[in-house]
Design a protein around this motif. Sequence first.
Motif, PDB file in Angstrom:
ATOM      1  N   MET A 184      -4.140   1.362  -9.690  1.00 49.37           N
ATOM      2  CA  MET A 184      -3.832   0.220  -8.699  1.00 49.37           C
ATOM      3  C   MET A 184      -4.389   0.195  -7.319  1.00 49.37           C
ATOM      4  O   MET A 184      -4.627   1.269  -6.715  1.00 49.37           O
ATOM      5  CB  MET A 184      -2.306  -0.314  -8.541  1.00 49.37           C
ATOM      6  CG  MET A 184      -1.530   0.461  -7.514  1.00 49.37           C
ATOM      7  SD  MET A 184       0.259   0.228  -7.660  1.00 49.37           S
ATOM      8  CE  MET A 184       0.775   1.651  -8.623  1.00 49.37           C
ATOM      9  N   GLU A 185      -4.827  -0.943  -6.607  1.00 47.18           N
ATOM     10  CA  GLU A 185      -5.563  -0.879  -5.344  1.00 47.18           C
ATOM     11  C   GLU A 185      -4.472  -0.545  -4.492  1.00 47.18           C
ATOM     12  O   GLU A 185      -3.404  -0.673  -4.586  1.00 47.18           O
ATOM     13  CB  GLU A 185      -6.254  -2.477  -5.195  1.00 47.18           C
ATOM     14  CG  GLU A 185      -7.064  -2.811  -6.234  1.00 47.18           C
ATOM     15  CD  GLU A 185      -8.443  -1.764  -6.322  1.00 47.18           C
ATOM     16  OE1 GLU A 185      -8.782  -1.476  -4.863  1.00 47.18           O
ATOM     17  OE2 GLU A 185      -9.084  -1.716  -7.090  1.00 47.18           O
ATOM     18  N   ARG A 186      -4.904   0.138  -3.277  1.00 47.38           N
ATOM     19  CA  ARG A 186      -4.018   0.301  -2.223  1.00 47.38           C
ATOM     20  C   ARG A 186      -3.164  -0.702  -1.719  1.00 47.38           C
ATOM     21  O   ARG A 186      -2.016  -0.535  -1.268  1.00 47.38           O
ATOM     22  CB  ARG A 186      -4.886   1.062  -1.027  1.00 47.38           C
ATOM     23  CG  ARG A 186      -4.108   1.436  -0.087  1.00 47.38           C
ATOM     24  CD  ARG A 186      -5.021   2.189   1.196  1.00 47.38           C
ATOM     25  NE  ARG A 186      -4.122   2.695   1.942  1.00 47.38           N
ATOM     26  CZ  ARG A 186      -3.360   2.150   3.255  1.00 47.38           C
ATOM     27  NH1 ARG A 186      -3.349   0.918   2.955  1.00 47.38           N
ATOM     28  NH2 ARG A 186      -2.791   2.832   3.995  1.00 47.38           N
ATOM     29  N   ASP A 187      -3.858  -2.056  -1.655  1.00 47.17           N
ATOM     30  CA  ASP A 187      -3.026  -3.040  -0.881  1.00 47.17           C
ATOM     31  C   ASP A 187      -1.921  -3.544  -2.205  1.00 47.17           C
ATOM     32  O   ASP A 187      -0.818  -3.714  -1.534  1.00 47.17           O
ATOM     33  CB  ASP A 187      -3.953  -4.235  -0.816  1.00 47.17           C
ATOM     34  CG  ASP A 187      -4.967  -4.287   0.164  1.00 47.17           C
ATOM     35  OD1 ASP A 187      -4.645  -3.221   1.017  1.00 47.17           O
ATOM     36  OD2 ASP A 187      -5.950  -4.899   0.388  1.00 47.17           O
ATOM     37  N   LYS A 215       2.064  -3.271  -1.310  1.00 47.23           N
ATOM     38  CA  LYS A 215       2.880  -4.326  -1.537  1.00 47.23           C
ATOM     39  C   LYS A 215       3.935  -3.902  -2.684  1.00 47.23           C
ATOM     40  O   LYS A 215       5.417  -4.477  -2.479  1.00 47.23           O
ATOM     41  CB  LYS A 215       2.277  -5.548  -2.223  1.00 47.23           C
ATOM     42  CG  LYS A 215       1.287  -6.339  -1.105  1.00 47.23           C
ATOM     43  CD  LYS A 215       0.530  -7.265  -1.851  1.00 47.23           C
ATOM     44  CE  LYS A 215      -0.394  -8.147  -1.021  1.00 47.23           C
ATOM     45  NZ  LYS A 215      -1.023  -9.163  -1.512  1.00 47.23           N
ATOM     46  N   LEU A 216       3.836  -3.109  -3.454  1.00 48.75           N
ATOM     47  CA  LEU A 216       4.911  -2.732  -4.359  1.00 48.75           C
ATOM     48  C   LEU A 216       6.074  -1.791  -3.640  1.00 48.75           C
ATOM     49  O   LEU A 216       7.001  -1.778  -4.053  1.00 48.75           O
ATOM     50  CB  LEU A 216       4.017  -1.825  -5.465  1.00 48.75           C
ATOM     51  CG  LEU A 216       5.080  -1.464  -6.781  1.00 48.75           C
ATOM     52  CD1 LEU A 216       5.637  -2.484  -7.477  1.00 48.75           C
ATOM     53  CD2 LEU A 216       4.389  -0.544  -7.727  1.00 48.75           C
ATOM     54  N   VAL A 217       5.510  -1.033  -2.862  1.00 49.14           N
ATOM     55  CA  VAL A 217       6.521   0.006  -2.175  1.00 49.14           C
ATOM     56  C   VAL A 217       7.244  -0.984  -1.562  1.00 49.14           C
ATOM     57  O   VAL A 217       8.628  -0.732  -1.353  1.00 49.14           O
ATOM     58  CB  VAL A 217       5.545   0.978  -1.201  1.00 49.14           C
ATOM     59  CG1 VAL A 217       6.423   1.465   0.007  1.00 49.14           C
ATOM     60  CG2 VAL A 217       4.917   2.039  -1.950  1.00 49.14           C
ATOM     61  N   LYS A 218       6.735  -2.175  -0.640  1.00 51.05           N
ATOM     62  CA  LYS A 218       7.808  -3.289  -0.017  1.00 51.05           C
ATOM     63  C   LYS A 218       8.653  -3.715  -0.982  1.00 51.05           C
ATOM     64  O   LYS A 218       9.715  -3.886  -0.623  1.00 51.05           O
ATOM     65  CB  LYS A 218       6.712  -4.338   0.569  1.00 51.05           C
ATOM     66  CG  LYS A 218       6.011  -3.513   1.868  1.00 51.05           C
ATOM     67  CD  LYS A 218       5.328  -4.874   2.791  1.00 51.05           C
ATOM     68  CE  LYS A 218       4.419  -4.181   3.685  1.00 51.05           C
ATOM     69  NZ  LYS A 218       3.586  -5.300   4.244  1.00 51.05           N
ATOM     70  N   LEU A 258       1.571   7.503  -1.046  1.00 49.77           N
ATOM     71  CA  LEU A 258       0.722   6.989  -1.852  1.00 49.77           C
ATOM     72  C   LEU A 258      -0.687   7.988  -2.082  1.00 49.77           C
ATOM     73  O   LEU A 258      -0.915   8.614  -1.204  1.00 49.77           O
ATOM     74  CB  LEU A 258      -0.071   5.743  -1.031  1.00 49.77           C
ATOM     75  CG  LEU A 258       0.757   4.390  -0.949  1.00 49.77           C
ATOM     76  CD1 LEU A 258       0.066   3.618   0.086  1.00 49.77           C
ATOM     77  CD2 LEU A 258       0.995   4.092  -2.211  1.00 49.77           C
ATOM     78  N   MET A 259      -0.797   8.256  -3.439  1.00 53.07           N
ATOM     79  CA  MET A 259      -1.684   9.302  -3.653  1.00 53.07           C
ATOM     80  C   MET A 259      -2.935   8.742  -4.455  1.00 53.07           C
ATOM     81  O   MET A 259      -2.822   7.488  -5.070  1.00 53.07           O
ATOM     82  CB  MET A 259      -1.085  10.293  -4.680  1.00 53.07           C
ATOM     83  CG  MET A 259       0.161  10.782  -3.964  1.00 53.07           C
ATOM     84  SD  MET A 259       0.029  11.859  -2.537  1.00 53.07           S
ATOM     85  CE  MET A 259      -0.945  13.307  -3.213  1.00 53.07           C
ATOM     86  N   PRO A 260      -4.181   9.387  -4.249  1.00 59.52           N
ATOM     87  CA  PRO A 260      -5.173   8.923  -5.196  1.00 59.52           C
ATOM     88  C   PRO A 260      -4.983   9.259  -6.488  1.00 59.52           C
ATOM     89  O   PRO A 260      -4.195   9.897  -6.881  1.00 59.52           O
ATOM     90  CB  PRO A 260      -6.336   9.840  -4.605  1.00 59.52           C
ATOM     91  CG  PRO A 260      -5.767  11.207  -3.787  1.00 59.52           C
ATOM     92  CD  PRO A 260      -4.253  10.639  -3.413  1.00 59.52           C
ATOM     93  N   ALA A 261      -5.922   8.617  -7.130  1.00 63.33           N
ATOM     94  CA  ALA A 261      -5.767   8.956  -8.737  1.00 63.33           C
ATOM     95  C   ALA A 261      -5.852  10.035  -9.275  1.00 63.33           C
ATOM     96  O   ALA A 261      -6.666  10.951  -8.517  1.00 63.33           O
ATOM     97  CB  ALA A 261      -6.668   7.792  -9.799  1.00 63.33           C
ATOM     98  N   GLY A 281      -6.896   3.808  -9.695  1.00 64.35           N
ATOM     99  CA  GLY A 281      -6.505   3.698  -8.366  1.00 64.35           C
ATOM    100  C   GLY A 281      -5.333   4.649  -7.801  1.00 64.35           C
ATOM    101  O   GLY A 281      -5.466   5.678  -8.312  1.00 64.35           O
ATOM    102  N   CYS A 282      -4.651   4.144  -6.888  1.00 66.59           N
ATOM    103  CA  CYS A 282      -3.659   4.612  -6.268  1.00 66.59           C
ATOM    104  C   CYS A 282      -2.319   4.928  -7.118  1.00 66.59           C
ATOM    105  O   CYS A 282      -2.134   4.114  -8.096  1.00 66.59           O
ATOM    106  CB  CYS A 282      -3.077   4.070  -4.868  1.00 66.59           C
ATOM    107  SG  CYS A 282      -4.186   3.770  -3.742  1.00 66.59           S
TER     108      CYS A 282
END
Length: 83
Positions: free
Chosen positions: A1-4, A8-11, A27-30, A39-40
Amino acid sequence: MERDEAVKLVKEIFYSCRYIEGKSIKLMPADTTGFSSKGCQIHIHTRDDELLESCLKTVTDNHGLAMTKKGDLVIIYKPSTII
């Protein structure tokens, strides 16, 4: 998934899963865990909290994401599609 999208998912996780407080979230890289993802990735140390894991499963299912557990670590990611 993209960082943004991950942010949003963490929120959303903080809003939906009240058992998340006091847990370690990264948040970790793939591909940091040996399986293919786009993605992340979100890494959450749950310390065997079944209520939190159930809530995380509901949130990830709603977004079409995958969730894997390794020990006390829950990994949320967007799976790579193999063509």
